[in-house]
Structure formats: structure tokens, C-alpha cells
Design an enzyme around this catalytic site. Structure first.
Site, PDB file in Angstrom:
ATOM      1  N   ARG A   1     -25.181  27.873 -36.482  1.00  0.00           N
ATOM      2  CA  ARG A   1     -24.267  27.224 -35.530  1.00  0.00           C
ATOM      3  C   ARG A   1     -23.227  26.497 -36.364  1.00  0.00           C
ATOM      4  NH1 ARG A   1     -24.243  24.373 -30.066  1.00  0.00           N
ATOM      5  NH2 ARG A   1     -25.390  26.288 -29.668  1.00  0.00           N
TER       6      ARG A   1
ATOM      7  N   ARG B   1     -31.699  22.237 -28.376  1.00  0.00           N
ATOM      8  CA  ARG B   1     -32.109  23.256 -27.419  1.00  0.00           C
ATOM      9  C   ARG B   1     -32.017  24.666 -28.009  1.00  0.00           C
ATOM     10  NH1 ARG B   1     -31.698  22.913 -22.222  1.00  0.00           N
ATOM     11  NH2 ARG B   1     -30.653  20.918 -22.563  1.00  0.00           N
ATOM     12  N   THR B   2     -30.863  25.034 -28.493  1.00  0.00           N
ATOM     13  CA  THR B   2     -30.670  26.377 -29.041  1.00  0.00           C
ATOM     14  C   THR B   2     -31.531  26.576 -30.288  1.00  0.00           C
ATOM     15  OG1 THR B   2     -28.398  26.422 -28.224  1.00  0.00           O
ATOM     16  CG2 THR B   2     -28.962  28.006 -29.930  1.00  0.00           C
TER      17      THR B   2
ATOM     18  N   HIS C   1     -20.969  32.708 -28.337  1.00  0.00           N
ATOM     19  CA  HIS C   1     -22.376  32.342 -28.370  1.00  0.00           C
ATOM     20  C   HIS C   1     -23.114  33.566 -27.826  1.00  0.00           C
ATOM     21  CE1 HIS C   1     -25.969  30.169 -28.405  1.00  0.00           C
ATOM     22  NE2 HIS C   1     -25.701  29.168 -27.611  1.00  0.00           N
TER      23      HIS C   1
ATOM     24  N   LYS D   1     -19.906  18.072 -49.753  1.00  0.00           N
ATOM     25  CA  LYS D   1     -19.362  17.968 -51.107  1.00  0.00           C
ATOM     26  C   LYS D   1     -18.215  18.958 -51.327  1.00  0.00           C
ATOM     27  CE  LYS D   1     -23.871  16.574 -52.927  1.00  0.00           C
ATOM     28  NZ  LYS D   1     -25.114  17.169 -53.456  1.00  0.00           N
TER      29      LYS D   1
END
Lengths: 312, 312, 312
Positions: free
Chosen positions: C111, C60-61, C139, C90
């Protein structure tokens, strides 16, 4: 051009001969144009956004749609595993997901594991939804490109005889194609499969109601000489209770260079791909082999659909 | 400009001095132009589509290619985990996958776990294939950007001395770079590694045949004062039978501020990235540290390759 | 226009009234323009590249940002699971990853699961970083679109009364929005939650210091008649020690057609989405329901941010 009346594409039954003609005409035109002038369509859908919302993986189908959109100059939002990675995993309904996504894109291509999901999304969505496969339900654009490939090889579809071979119970491509063939006259279909994956009654009833002749057969060899088109599909191991039954059954439905000798000179071999071993690789060189052409035709059919749904 | 004769890029051995010159000249030009006029190339590959077909994850390499394509105005189809999510998991061959994909894209960038897979795909494909790493095989565009970075720092590559350090057995970047260095004169390479990850014989034979001097060494400290370029790589835990051996071995091949004092004033430190701890972070500020420049140069080298392979 | 002074967007505290006004004015303009002339912005960021670097999934974002970028004509590099699939697995540091990625893109949307990671990346990055959620941190663009939606519904934000409901301890949206509301006058916030997910002290202290009135409440019914805006969030099962406690608690904070009868005529219902069952679906038809509008507004607010950060 007659106005293209569809808003969404979720099942084969939506198409009539007129709609099919429009789509195929646009696809033909684009195919010819692109070969000569690749930049001709590079701005057609410049301001449009397509979202690929794949709840099940299918790189092939996804790339086919995305390539079509790119050739028309549009933008692409993509997710290859919506189920695991999106808010679906937090319990969100398809209703909510669709409501939000249609604010971000001008068209949504959806692959989902639940039959009927695309139709459900279409009921909510303010932008066109294209079903790119809904579980054991349908895969209508595959049926369109199949039909387009058949049309490309024969002057007319009326009067042709088909064999559909393999997993007919769970193969949504043969289901969707069967629906489409009812639009034409004097069609005959042989359903050739092991007992455990026979074509379901709903399709056979639909054919009968719509005057399409059909017959079930167990032997591929007997049917091959009779048909204009053999449509092979992959038989999945999971359908069988034990491995021995599977091997016995699947071995019977392999098309190799020996078996295609039984086919008419002017016939074609189709497969929705991916194949495992149901068509041996040597067959690829035979001019009757059309499965890689199907994939290419998919591009033009999907370009036509995107154009017709979006350029309004 | 001399015509660029390559159709595919799958291994370092394909390049000769003339091809390298063409690529580096175009990369130089793009680097200079982009700094001054970022929009200059924004339409060059406008009607072209690149597919990123990554059977193994590598966000870094994938973004480098996709950034290069975007800077040239092209479109991108992308998959970051083709192995798990595509029809490869259904048993489809690379032959079939490639045959289909080259109908959707004008160029395919492929990362695959099997050595030789890119070359195999190139044999089938009707569009250019670029190898973005094939298991323990090669990673030719990494070697190109490595070489480009070296050329950027020294007036000429002839006569330079190198140390390649770390996991030389499984590190495909040092293999690919070794191949490329044979094109130049008076090169000397020191291979510095623990015993369990020594450079394979095939490369050493190839160097000997092509008149490149090489020598194996166990001590990084002894080699550092002798070289113009130290090329560090990560040693992977999995190569060792027990953790103690690993820690002992890997500890010996860490480059820190103390060790770089042993290096020449006019020398450079390279690393294909990602690093874990084989170069300490304080070294980043030293002007000899070139590893982040390598990443940036990768963009221009890949832009040059995409342009040369596609703009015909 | 006043010059937009931000280089990165990592937390709500960065914004003052002037910056908020600039963003909202640009968002308003784009919203109006796009409805009338969808192609107007199709070339604005033509030569710019945005990278979506999602270490945690959020289709969605991600789609919201990518749609914003596409509407402005920019290119997109995307990864939906950077954590598992990139060199992060890694052992590469965020410092190194950011240093490399900012060579490939003109702006990075990130994110990440670690609070503070976006701010850390911003310290290294030569290109703008936008925080698209950093674990239980912030956010900020969600808070901006929330505020934009509130502004869209009321002539002024000064003097409004809010209820924030549900998981206030781990819900970063209510944290970020609380910060932003301190910029306005005569605000009152009711925090309505089960005991185990009460709002943290840091926010309540920040509000007190900044003269915002707040009050904690256990009963949703008592608060509903008092507020102009109810902001619902999902309560996560994982917060509770046993299922019974969870069911008892979450049942108390469900907004249904009965409960919204308690609300003022001129009030609004918000939710960051995805919802599970904390707002029943029948509420969607009520004109006070603004959660799908929030999603749409997110597009315009993010377009504005991308434009302001990149068009220099």
C-alpha cells in the site's frame, strides 16, 4: 474436564471458583509440559488465528498474548497502534471494526482506551474477545495471572491478607484483582495510597457486599508486617496538581531493602510492571519478589485461556 | 561440527576465525539447500520464538531477521517502534524490559539507540540477544554479512585492500567491519571521508595494535585504482554546520559510471543500504556492484546465526 | 485448471473474464472447504513468506491479506507504517526498497500513497507484487472482492444496473470496479455525487469506449428504484471549501431505512468500509446489506490470489 462455559473474557466478575480452577489446572499442566517437551503444543491451535487489536500501546501485554499463541502453534495478526493507524482515525465505530475483524481472526485480543469497550465488542463479535485492558476499566487476564501467582506461592488463597499500594484509583489491575478475591474466604485487603488516588467506592462496596474485609491506610510501614502479599503499583505524576505533592506522596510508597525487612518471612511482593522506582532494584534478589514470575505466569495463564476459548 | 560457543551476539570483537568459519559454512549450506529444496528448513525451529525488539525503526534489518526466522519455521513477535509505544515510554529500564521479554521469546533481536545497550541486555537475559544495531555502537550481523559477501567474491580475504568511504565517524557498519578484518592477514584499509566525519581513533588504534595497515585519504579518485573492495556509506546532512559545506563534501564521494572505470576489473562495490545518491543507479548494472547481493546474503548469515544460537 | 498467467496484480485492467473466472472458482472452493474442514489449507503455502509493506496505514486491508496468508499456512512479515519507520524516511527510492524486499519475501503486498507505485515496484521485483491501494490510483483486490460479492448475489453480472454514490473523484474503489464491469454485457452505471467529487473523465471515456452505458445524477432518491446494486462511498470533508457545503452535500447521500424502501426487493447495498454515517446502522439488519459480507469475501478472494500467484 468440566466444560469451559465462557465465550469472551471482558471483566473479572465473569469468573467463579470453578472456572478459575479449570484455567489454573490447564495453566499448570502446560507449564510442566513445556519445560519437559517444548514441541508438545506446537500444533494445538495450528489452524487458528489470533488478532492483537491494540488501540493503546503495550508491547509487554501484546507479546505475552502473542507468545502464548505462538507456543500453541497458532497464527498472529498484530497492530500496535490501531487508534492512530487504522480506520478508527477515519471515524469508524468499534461496532463496525469488530464486525469486520471477526471475519479475519478466530479470536481477538483487544486493548482500548475506553472503559467498557471490550464488553461492547463482545456483544457484536462472532469470535471470542479477550479484554487486554480497557482504559481505567479492567484488565482481567492480569488479575488471573496475579491470582495464579498467589496460588503458586501459598497452598490456599483462603485466609490471606493483602496490601494494595499506590495508585488505586486509576490502577485497573488492583480493581480486577479485588473483584477476583471476593471468590475466596477470610480475605482482608489493606488499601494503601495517597489521598488523591484512593480506591473508588464501587470496589469497596462490592467487597463489603461479598464479605471481604477491607481497610484504608496511609502508612506502608504499618501495614507491611501484617500482610501475606504486598501488591505495589506505580503512582503517576499526572494525578497530582503540583510536582512537590507528587514527590512527597510517591516517596512514601517506595519498597526498598529496609522496608521489606518489616515483612513476614513467608510473604510475597507483587507488581504488574512496568515499575519506575516504586520497588528498588536491590529487592529483585529477595526470594519474596515475585513480579518477574508474574510475567512468566502470564504466559501460561494466557495459553490456557486461548486453548479453552479456541479448542472446541 | 565444532560446537558454537557464543551465547549472544553483541559486537564484532566476539568473533574469531573459527567462529566465522562455522557461521559461513552453515550459511553456505543453507543458501545451496534453499535454492534446491525450499521446504527443507521449514520445521527446523518450529517450536522457537524470536522477538524483534526495535527501539529505532529499521524495516530492512527487521525483515531480514524475520525472514530468516520464517524460513526456519520459527514464530515471530515484532515491534517496530518499541521506544514510543512500549513501557519504555513510561520510564521502565532496559534491565526490566529484558527480564520480562526473555520470558516470552527464545531469542531477542534488539535495535536500540544507545551504544552498549545490547551488551547490557545480554548480561541480564536468559535467552540469546542479537544486536541489530545499537546507536553509533555496532551492527555485528551487518559486518558478518559484509564479510560473507567479500569471501563469496574472492577466494581468500587475506591480502585484500579496502576503501571505506563516507561517514566513517557515525557509520557503525564500517566500524564493525574494521574490527572483523583484523582477523585476517595482510589487510590494508583506506579511510576516505570529509574531515568532519573521519574514523575515530579507537578503531585506528585497534587496527594498529592488531597489525592492520590503514591510511586516511581525502580523494576517492586516488584510492579507487588501489583497492579490491570499495565500501560506500551515506553522509548525513546533520553532520555539517551549513548546507553548502555538506553539498561540497558529499559531492566528492559519489560513485558513478565514470569513477568506477578507475577500479580494478576484479574488484567489488559494497554499500550497507539504504543509499541516497552516493552510488548512482547506473552502477547497479555493473557486475562489480554487490550491494543487493549483500542484502540477500544477510538472510543466509542470519539464518545460520539463528540456527546456531537456537538449535541446541 | 487453466494456467494463471498473471505475475503481479497492480490494476483492474489486467483482468479478463477468463482470469476472473479462475480466481472466483478458487475462491468459491476455498470458501466451501474452509467451512467444512478448517485445517485443509493449513500447509498449502507453508514454506512461503508474504511481506505486508504498508506506506500508509490500513489495518483492515492488511489484516485481510495477512489472514488469507495465515489460513494458507504461510509466514508474514509486516509493517504498518513503512513511510515513517523505514529507510523511506532516509530518502531511499522505491526501486531500492523493492529490490531488497524481494530478497526477503516470496510475495509483497504493497500500500503506497503514490498512484502508479505498485506498477513501478512490479517492474523491478523478482517476486509477485499485489497492489493494496496506491493513493488515488487503484485498489484492484477490492474491485475483485466487490465483483465476487455481486456474482454471489446474482446469477449473472450481465445486464445489471449500478449506482455508485459519494466521492467518485478520489474513491479508488469505484474507479477499479468500473474498469472491471466493462468485462460484462449490458451494464449500466449511474454516478451519483456532489459536483466537487464527480467521476473523472478517464473512466467515463473508458466505459464509453467499452460499450458500458453510464449517466451522472445528483439525486440518490431518483436512482435508487432503478438499480440492482447501490455502491456507497464516504465523502471526505477535505474535498469541500467550507463546512456548510460539506454538510449540505454529504447529507444528501446518506442511505437510511426510509431511502432503502425505494430500492428493489432483489437488490444489494455495498460499501468498501470503513463507513462513517453514509449508511445508517439500522440498515445493517436488512438482508440487502452486503457490506460485511464484502469484507468476508475479501478473505477468500485474497486467499485465491495468493494461492494462484505462489503455488507454482
Amino acid at each position: 474436564m468440566t466444560r469451559f462455559s465462557l465465550k469472551h473474557v471482558y471483566e473479572s466478575q465473569q469468573f467463579d471458583l470453578e472456572l478459575l480452577d479449570i484455567i489454573f489446572k490447564v495453566a499448570d499442566e502446560m507449564k510442566n509440559d513445556l519445560l519437559a517437551k517444548p514441541r508438545l503444543y506446537a500444533d494445538v491451535l495450528k489452524d487458528k488465528i489470533m488478532a492483537s487489536l491494540f488501540y493503546e500501546p503495550s508491547t509487554r501485554t501484546r507479546f505475552s498474548f502473542e507468545s502464548a499463541m505462538a507456543r500453541l502453534g497458532g497464527s498472529i495478526l498484530t497492530t500496535e497502534n490501531a487508534k492512530e493507524f487504522s480506520s478508527a482515525s477515519k471515524g469508524e465505530t468499534l461496532y463496525d471494526s469488530t464486525s469486520v475483524m471477526c471475519g479475519y481472526a478466530d479470536l481477538i485480543v483487544m486493548r482500548h482506551n475506553e472503559p467498557g469497550s471490550a464488553k461492547m465488542a463482545a456483544e457484536v463479535s462472532s469470535v471470542p474477545i479477550i479484554n487486554a485492558g480497557d482504559g481505567s476499566g479492567q484488565h482481567p487476564t492480569q488479575a488471573l495471572l496475579d491470582l495464579y501467582t498467589i496460588k503458586d506461592n501459598f497452598s490456599t488463597i483462603d485466609g490471606l491478607t493483602f496490601a494494595m499500594v499506590g495508585d488505586l484509583k486509576y490502577g485497573r489491575t488492583v480493581r480486577s484483582l479485588s473483584y477476583l478475591l471476593t471468590k475466596y474466604n477470610n480475605i482482608k485487603i489493606y488499601y494503601v495510597s495517597p489521598l488523591v488516588c484512593k480506591m473508588d467506592e464501587d470496589i469497596k462496596d462490592y467487597l463489603t457486599t461479598n464479605n471481604v474485609e477491607w481497610e484504608e491506610a496511609g502508612s506502608l510501614e504499618k501495614v507491611l508486617p501484617l500482610v501475606d502479599c504486598v501488591y505495589m503499583t506505580r503512582i503517576q505524576k499526572e494525578r497530582f496538581h503540583n510536582l512537590k505533592d507528587y514527590e512527597k506522596a510517591s516517596g512514601k510508597y517506595i519498597l526498598d531493602v529496609e522496608k521489606i525487612k518489616l515483612m513476614k518471612q513467608k510473604s510475597i511482593i507483587m507488581h504488574p510492571l512496568p515499575r519506575v522506582d516504586e520497588i528498588s532494584q536491590e529487592v529483585d534478589k529477595d526470594p519474596r519478589a515475585q513480579y518477574f514470575n508474574q510475567a512468566v505466569n502470564g504466559l501460561y495463564v494466557r495459553m490456557a485461556l486461548l486453548y479453552l476459548l479456541l479448542d472446541r
